[in-house]
Enzyme design. Sequence first.
Site, PDB file in Angstrom:
ATOM      1  N   ASP A 120       0.839  -1.205   0.000  1.00 36.33           N
ATOM      2  CA  ASP A 120       0.000   0.000   0.000  1.00 36.33           C
ATOM      3  C   ASP A 120       0.874   1.255   0.000  1.00 36.33           C
ATOM      4  O   ASP A 120       0.600   2.226  -0.707  1.00 36.33           O
ATOM      5  CB  ASP A 120      -0.907  -0.013   1.240  1.00 36.33           C
ATOM      6  CG  ASP A 120      -1.613  -1.343   1.391  1.00 36.33           C
ATOM      7  OD1 ASP A 120      -2.441  -1.663   0.541  1.00 36.33           O
ATOM      8  OD2 ASP A 120      -1.305  -2.089   2.350  1.00 36.33           O
ATOM      9  N   HIS A 150      -4.749  -3.361   6.343  1.00 37.34           N
ATOM     10  CA  HIS A 150      -4.504  -3.614   4.910  1.00 37.34           C
ATOM     11  C   HIS A 150      -5.849  -4.007   4.295  1.00 37.34           C
ATOM     12  O   HIS A 150      -6.138  -5.188   4.093  1.00 37.34           O
ATOM     13  CB  HIS A 150      -3.468  -4.718   4.732  1.00 37.34           C
ATOM     14  CG  HIS A 150      -3.329  -5.148   3.300  1.00 37.34           C
ATOM     15  ND1 HIS A 150      -2.876  -4.316   2.312  1.00 37.34           N
ATOM     16  CD2 HIS A 150      -3.623  -6.316   2.681  1.00 37.34           C
ATOM     17  CE1 HIS A 150      -2.884  -4.949   1.155  1.00 37.34           C
ATOM     18  NE2 HIS A 150      -3.350  -6.171   1.351  1.00 37.34           N
TER      19      HIS A 150
HETATM   20  N1  LIG Z   1      -0.683  -8.110   2.283  1.00 35.29           N
HETATM   21  C1  LIG Z   1      -0.694  -7.843   0.990  1.00 35.29           C
HETATM   22  O1  LIG Z   1      -0.354  -6.709   0.583  1.00 35.29           O
HETATM   23  C2  LIG Z   1      -1.102  -8.858  -0.026  1.00 35.29           C
HETATM   24  C3  LIG Z   1      -1.610 -10.079   0.357  1.00 35.29           C
HETATM   25  N2  LIG Z   1      -1.983 -11.021  -0.571  1.00 35.29           N
HETATM   26  C4  LIG Z   1      -2.486 -12.300  -0.064  1.00 35.29           C
HETATM   27  O2  LIG Z   1      -1.446 -13.287  -0.129  1.00 35.29           O
HETATM   28  C5  LIG Z   1      -2.037 -14.586  -0.120  1.00 35.29           C
HETATM   29  C6  LIG Z   1      -1.383 -15.482  -1.168  1.00 35.29           C
HETATM   30  O3  LIG Z   1      -1.645 -14.994  -2.458  1.00 35.29           O
HETATM   31  P1  LIG Z   1      -1.214 -15.805  -3.780  1.00 35.29           P
HETATM   32  O4  LIG Z   1       0.190 -16.272  -3.693  1.00 35.29           O
HETATM   33  O5  LIG Z   1      -1.625 -14.964  -4.913  1.00 35.29           O
HETATM   34  O6  LIG Z   1      -2.213 -17.050  -3.674  1.00 35.29           O
HETATM   35  P2  LIG Z   1      -2.087 -18.471  -4.426  1.00 35.29           P
HETATM   36  O7  LIG Z   1      -3.434 -19.111  -4.313  1.00 35.29           O
HETATM   37  O8  LIG Z   1      -1.440 -18.322  -5.746  1.00 35.29           O
HETATM   38  O9  LIG Z   1      -1.068 -19.247  -3.479  1.00 35.29           O
HETATM   39  C7  LIG Z   1      -1.373 -19.561  -2.163  1.00 35.29           C
HETATM   40  C8  LIG Z   1      -0.614 -20.818  -1.831  1.00 35.29           C
HETATM   41  O10 LIG Z   1      -0.779 -21.052  -0.442  1.00 35.29           O
HETATM   42  C9  LIG Z   1      -0.865 -22.440  -0.266  1.00 35.29           C
HETATM   43  N3  LIG Z   1      -1.453 -22.723   1.041  1.00 35.29           N
HETATM   44  C10 LIG Z   1      -2.758 -22.722   1.394  1.00 35.29           C
HETATM   45  N4  LIG Z   1      -2.904 -23.099   2.673  1.00 35.29           N
HETATM   46  C11 LIG Z   1      -1.656 -23.319   3.143  1.00 35.29           C
HETATM   47  C12 LIG Z   1      -1.142 -23.753   4.389  1.00 35.29           C
HETATM   48  N5  LIG Z   1      -1.951 -24.017   5.419  1.00 35.29           N
HETATM   49  N6  LIG Z   1       0.193 -23.873   4.532  1.00 35.29           N
HETATM   50  C13 LIG Z   1       1.018 -23.613   3.494  1.00 35.29           C
HETATM   51  N7  LIG Z   1       0.597 -23.232   2.290  1.00 35.29           N
HETATM   52  C14 LIG Z   1      -0.722 -23.090   2.112  1.00 35.29           C
HETATM   53  C15 LIG Z   1      -1.691 -22.923  -1.461  1.00 35.29           C
HETATM   54  O11 LIG Z   1      -1.508 -24.308  -1.708  1.00 35.29           O
HETATM   55  C16 LIG Z   1      -1.122 -22.062  -2.567  1.00 35.29           C
HETATM   56  O12 LIG Z   1      -0.034 -22.686  -3.234  1.00 35.29           O
HETATM   57  C17 LIG Z   1      -3.534 -14.361  -0.338  1.00 35.29           C
HETATM   58  O13 LIG Z   1      -4.192 -14.439   0.920  1.00 35.29           O
HETATM   59  C18 LIG Z   1      -3.599 -12.947  -0.862  1.00 35.29           C
HETATM   60  O14 LIG Z   1      -4.835 -12.330  -0.614  1.00 35.29           O
HETATM   61  C19 LIG Z   1      -1.861 -10.780  -1.905  1.00 35.29           C
HETATM   62  C20 LIG Z   1      -1.362  -9.574  -2.345  1.00 35.29           C
HETATM   63  C21 LIG Z   1      -0.969  -8.520  -1.444  1.00 35.29           C
HETATM   64  O1  LIG Z   2      -6.484  -7.126  -2.772  1.00 33.00           O
HETATM   65  C1  LIG Z   2      -6.199  -8.313  -2.592  1.00 33.00           C
HETATM   66  O2  LIG Z   2      -7.011  -9.206  -2.343  1.00 33.00           O
HETATM   67  C2  LIG Z   2      -4.752  -8.677  -2.632  1.00 33.00           C
HETATM   68  C3  LIG Z   2      -4.085  -7.656  -1.826  1.00 33.00           C
HETATM   69  O3  LIG Z   2      -4.093  -7.708  -0.622  1.00 33.00           O
HETATM   70  C4  LIG Z   2      -3.597  -6.456  -2.501  1.00 33.00           C
HETATM   71  O4  LIG Z   2      -3.360  -6.491  -3.719  1.00 33.00           O
HETATM   72  O5  LIG Z   2      -3.421  -5.459  -1.821  1.00 33.00           O
END
Ligand SMILES: NC(=O)C1=CN([C@@H]2O[C@H](COP(=O)(O)OP(=O)(O)OC[C@H]3O[C@@H](n4cnc5c(N)ncnc54)[C@H](O)[C@@H]3O)[C@@H](O)[C@H]2O)C=CC1
Ligand SMILES: O=C([O-])CC(=O)C(=O)O
Length: 325
Positions: free
Chosen positions: A160, A188
Amino acid sequence: MAQTPVKVTVTGAAGQIGYALLFRIASGQLLGADVPVTLSLLEIPQAVKAAEGTAMELDDCAFPLLRGIEITDDPNVAFDGANVALLVGAMPRKAGMERGDLLEANGGIFGPQGKAINDHAADDIRVLVVGNPANTNALIAQQHAPDVPAERFTAMTRLDHNRALSQLAAKLQVPVTEIKKMTIWGNHSATQYPDLFHTEVGGKIAAELVDEAWLRDTFIPTVAKRGAAIIEARGASSAASAANAAIDHVYDWVNGTEWTSAAIPSDGSYGVPEGLISSFPVVSRNGKWEIVQGLEIDAFSRERIDASVRELEEERDAVRQLGLI
Ligand SMILES: NC(=O)C1=CN([C@@H]2O[C@H](COP(=O)(O)OP(=O)(O)OC[C@H]3O[C@@H](n4cnc5c(N)ncnc54)[C@H](O)[C@@H]3O)[C@@H](O)[C@H]2O)C=CC1
Ligand SMILES: O=C([O-])CC(=O)C(=O)O
């Protein structure tokens, strides 16, 4: 003498953020160009094979700093001796969902991982939660790790922060490096408050360089809803930019930085109830985040900080009701 490698555990290693993150960690961008690392990849059983594929690619890069890779579906193994834990593994939201909608789906992941960190991680463990809803997931993990100092659990608002820098730089037609003292307050989520009243551009306060309508009606919502805009455009949530922000957060935490934004446990500063993991203006000194003190908060900012903090309290109360903390 050869330096002992730092153990970095990444959960959700086979996911899209994992894929954008692991190669940068292995190349030295997380901790420093002279710091050897070992990687521990935690996945759910059905994704272990995909994580093994990513590990094969990491091998194929022959990174000089990468001293080992372990792949497991057992948190007790993954966090054993970990110095840095990046908790990414969680379900991402889809179009039409708010991050809060993930509370129940993802909350259950973070208690057991917090306990495994408590029982097995190294004494200097630092935890960054990326998986959404990041602030409250960090709180859940922290509450299951009573033996780890509370301030070692943080959540990511650096994406952000970086989004806010880019939006302001584009508006003022200045390089991002001209912008100092940007702050994201609160959660967030769409209630977050990107604050231009303390931000400086060329020594001037940013809020005075833009008109109020742009600040209120364009800047704040654009930054706060950027995650949804990316999902809409890409058909999937932010990945490379999220990985980049995770690198920024941990690098600065370990190596020190001037003013940035991070979600850290509140000590009561700025009226944020103690213990909530909320985004603040922070500096990092001697390996610790410190909240920037003494800022004047006007009524416009107060209202927005309070709204985001209220949402964090509601999330905390909801996970209490669900028995997750
Ligand atoms: N804080 C932030 O600024 C942001 C947060 N996110 C969040 O990050 C997270 C991951 O996003 P992506 O990589 O795009 O999702 P994705 O679906 O591509 O990957 C998530 C991975 O986590 C694994 N997973 C699920 N449960 C698990 C567990 N208990 N232990 C270990 N691995 C596990 C899944 O098998 C999958 O490979 C989401 O919750 C998303 O909303 C995404 C973008 C920004
Ligand atoms: O918006 C979402 O779900 C993923 C995220 O946290 C971001 O891009 O900031």
